[in-house]
Design an enzyme around this catalytic site. Sequence first.
Site, mmCIF file in Angstrom:
data_model
loop_
_atom_site.group_PDB
_atom_site.id
_atom_site.type_symbol
_atom_site.label_atom_id
_atom_site.label_comp_id
_atom_site.label_asym_id
_atom_site.label_seq_id
_atom_site.Cartn_x
_atom_site.Cartn_y
_atom_site.Cartn_z
ATOM 1 N N CYS A 1 11.273 -1.664 14.281
ATOM 2 C CA CYS A 1 12.161 -0.861 13.618
ATOM 3 C C CYS A 1 11.940 0.670 13.123
ATOM 4 O O CYS A 1 12.804 1.458 12.537
ATOM 5 C CB CYS A 1 12.730 -1.550 12.298
ATOM 6 S SG CYS A 1 13.126 -3.130 12.617
ATOM 7 N N HIS B 1 22.242 -1.138 11.802
ATOM 8 C CA HIS B 1 20.630 -0.992 11.972
ATOM 9 C C HIS B 1 20.220 -1.192 13.622
ATOM 10 O O HIS B 1 20.064 -2.279 13.964
ATOM 11 C CB HIS B 1 19.905 -1.634 11.266
ATOM 12 C CG HIS B 1 18.284 -2.020 11.423
ATOM 13 N ND1 HIS B 1 17.738 -0.873 11.926
ATOM 14 C CD2 HIS B 1 17.527 -2.765 11.257
ATOM 15 C CE1 HIS B 1 16.548 -1.109 11.970
ATOM 16 N NE2 HIS B 1 16.137 -2.335 11.365
ATOM 17 N N CYS C 1 10.500 -1.075 6.698
ATOM 18 C CA CYS C 1 9.773 -2.083 6.996
ATOM 19 C C CYS C 1 9.774 -2.310 8.541
ATOM 20 O O CYS C 1 10.729 -1.970 9.101
ATOM 21 C CB CYS C 1 9.900 -3.264 6.218
ATOM 22 S SG CYS C 1 11.607 -3.893 6.550
ATOM 23 N N GLY D 1 8.918 -5.302 11.793
ATOM 24 C CA GLY D 1 8.501 -6.781 12.086
ATOM 25 C C GLY D 1 6.960 -7.033 12.332
ATOM 26 O O GLY D 1 6.518 -6.120 13.105
#
Lengths: 397, 442
Positions: free
Chosen positions: A92, A351, A381, A383
Amino acid sequence: MGKAYIVDAKRTPVGKARGCLSKTRADDLLVHAIQSVLMASDESQEINNNIDDIIVGCAMPEGPQGLNIARIATLLAGLPDSTPAYTLNRFCSSGLQSVANAADLVKSGSAELVIAAGVESMSSVPMTGFKPSVNPKVLEDENIAIAYGMGLTAEKVVQKYSISKDEQDEFAFKSHQEAILANQDGLFTKEISTITTVETGYSLDSKEYTTSTNVVSKDEGPREDTSIEILGKLRTVFAQDGSVTAGNSSQMSDGAAAVLIASEEALKKYNLNPKAEFLGFSVAGVPAEIMGIGPVKAVPKVLTSVGLGIDDIGWIELNEAFAAQSLAVIKELGLDVKKVNPLGGAIALGHPLGATGSIRTATILSAMKRDNIDYGMITMCIGTGMGAAGIIKNIKN
Amino acid sequence: MALKSGFGWQRGIFEQAQLTGWSAMRDNLIADIDSGKVLLEEPLPSWVSDRSFVYSEEGAFDPKKDQYIPRSSHPVYERQLFKPLLHGEKQHQQEVLLESDTTKLIDIGDGVASISFKTKMNVLSSGVLIDIPNCLDFLEENGFHALIFRQEKEHFCAGANLYEIISAIKLGLLEKDPGVASKAKKKAFEVMHPELPKLGKLYSIKKTVSMLQESLMRLKHGRILTIAAVDGLALGGGCELLLHCNKVVASMNSFIGLVEVGVGVFPAGGGSKEMALRAYSNKETDDIFPLLSKYFEQIAMAKFSASALEAKEMGYLKADDVIIANPNELLYVAKQQALALLESGFKPPLDTTFKVVGKAGYANIMAQVANLYEGHFTYNHDNIIITRLAKVITASKVEENTVVNSQMILDLEKKYFIELLATQKTQDRIEYMLKNSKPLRN
């Protein structure tokens, strides 16, 4: 070390997965973003011939967005063969990582002009890729959290930081309301490059080929029809007795963005007016089972590296992977909620994984210029348990 | 007939009256009318008093015509072989080839036979498991070419005989065949519990599983063409039975699934093997995993189809299996399918090798299982059961795309099935199901 300047940043509107951009290929979205940021420059032709590298973040670089999409889109965008490009992946944060890598190249003197970008078509590639393959060692107790779905990690954050369902739903509702207001006020207009999509089909009734053209100029995600009551009724999907729902999680989306980074020498050589300086970037690791708190480690790290305090930051783009982790991060870092996502976040705006970092760079750049803010921060954040944060300084002309 | 076929009644009003005793019912009604206990004041019509039954071998009584009218001879009814009868109607003439306490094998002509079970809900008792190979032997020796599984009572087959399984466990017959002591215990148990059904011939669980696997493999690969004519429930072992038949003819109202997890085990009669094989055979790309993962989830969640059409989507029926609307025509259509297949040179499928997803697929599945468990969607014992199912259906010890044969997976089925039956929580699940007819979550 030199400095890295952001000349401009442009993005596509963000479409819902299986929504308005679903029939547009990821590489075409990326081409549109790259061409848009180059077109924004007055000296585009000369710049086009002198891009030292193009770096593209993508979280699931396979299928239609595989095969080094960065280089393919570079050539499809009409840039000369001499322009190199590579694709990177840090899930991300990929779209912010590309900006950081571009800035590092420029700061170190290895490059003068670099395009940093991000792209993701979640309509085309499923969340875990086409053929997920888990290492059997992951099944061992000490590694099992690597296998946890993102939603489950959000539930773990809920448990650890005692976040209620009501808090999450209120946060999600606020995200939609702010995004709707921002849209109404045209606050995304400068950063969005309108895209025209064309779909061809066949009519069984008229027995003729059909073409439908759609001009997309706004983000598709914000929902005017949602309410606290509606959000409260949604079922939990990641845990039987949980509180994370589709409504208080980020939306799956399609989109792309590109950021033009230049050195001081390049600014002079091509007579460019920078909008901001990319000051610094940090990443940090956290336990995979509570990956959502990644920014709690990354933010202090990047602030220290650039010699700023959290109060110096006037605008924070905190990626809303989940309302739960956003609330935990805000609480743990003591963030001023007024500075966090004033135009809404990923719960409303969407997103598109690897594109989000670049997209929010375009958003924060516009916002800082408009509101005359000195320092802005993009954080998210990641993964498997990481956090990333980048800091931008406004250059006031 | 309209109340039964159209409204789902088990018996019509007049049929029930005749079954209860027409004369007694009539006399009681007359007494109630005379004493003013019912709203009816009019006397019963004379035809009610004039006879002691309304259904006879000649047909159904028609008061207007004052005679018994035989069933319609319209050609459409020729498709209803051995159609359900009303109480009192003339019984079908069947040529019984073999009959025991648990099964009946009949000749339906043209070299085709039909077998039905006599057990409760047509479950696969030890007696049925003994009879199936005996029937196949008989058919092979006597020039028959096809066998149709068509039940005469409601439902296709509700699975294994759980009562026999739990009794065998309690008698210590998990892996060991019965000895003198267990036979004595069985007899003592039957004397102490006269209210319970008599136990059939007992074998060890290990032996029973072997018998089931061998019988079902023979149905698929043996000389006799096998067809399952399915209506109603086909669950657990019943589903495994149809999975191994060469062809299935199912009525729309077929509820098919491998639901063993509900009683603490997983399919071990070749069902897990068959779904691993079908995932390999039916895969749409080179990748076996997506389909295998779907099949695994269905079994792990004990899902069953709401119709025969859905059973096709779930992979329990093959694309070329036949679905029909009228269950009364099942045997006729099944026989026609058998004859057509035989005419076109049917050869039983070879027991070929196939590829499995191996340790890579196992890891992927267990990652999903970990998420379900951590999300509290599954209980402790569910996790233990589906972990063993995953080991079997993926062949978890070998590399991805390793070529295996049926026996390898069947051996794994047997090993982990016995392992699960040895656990108290599985035994609790079986006993709870027997007592309450619903699954225990533990």
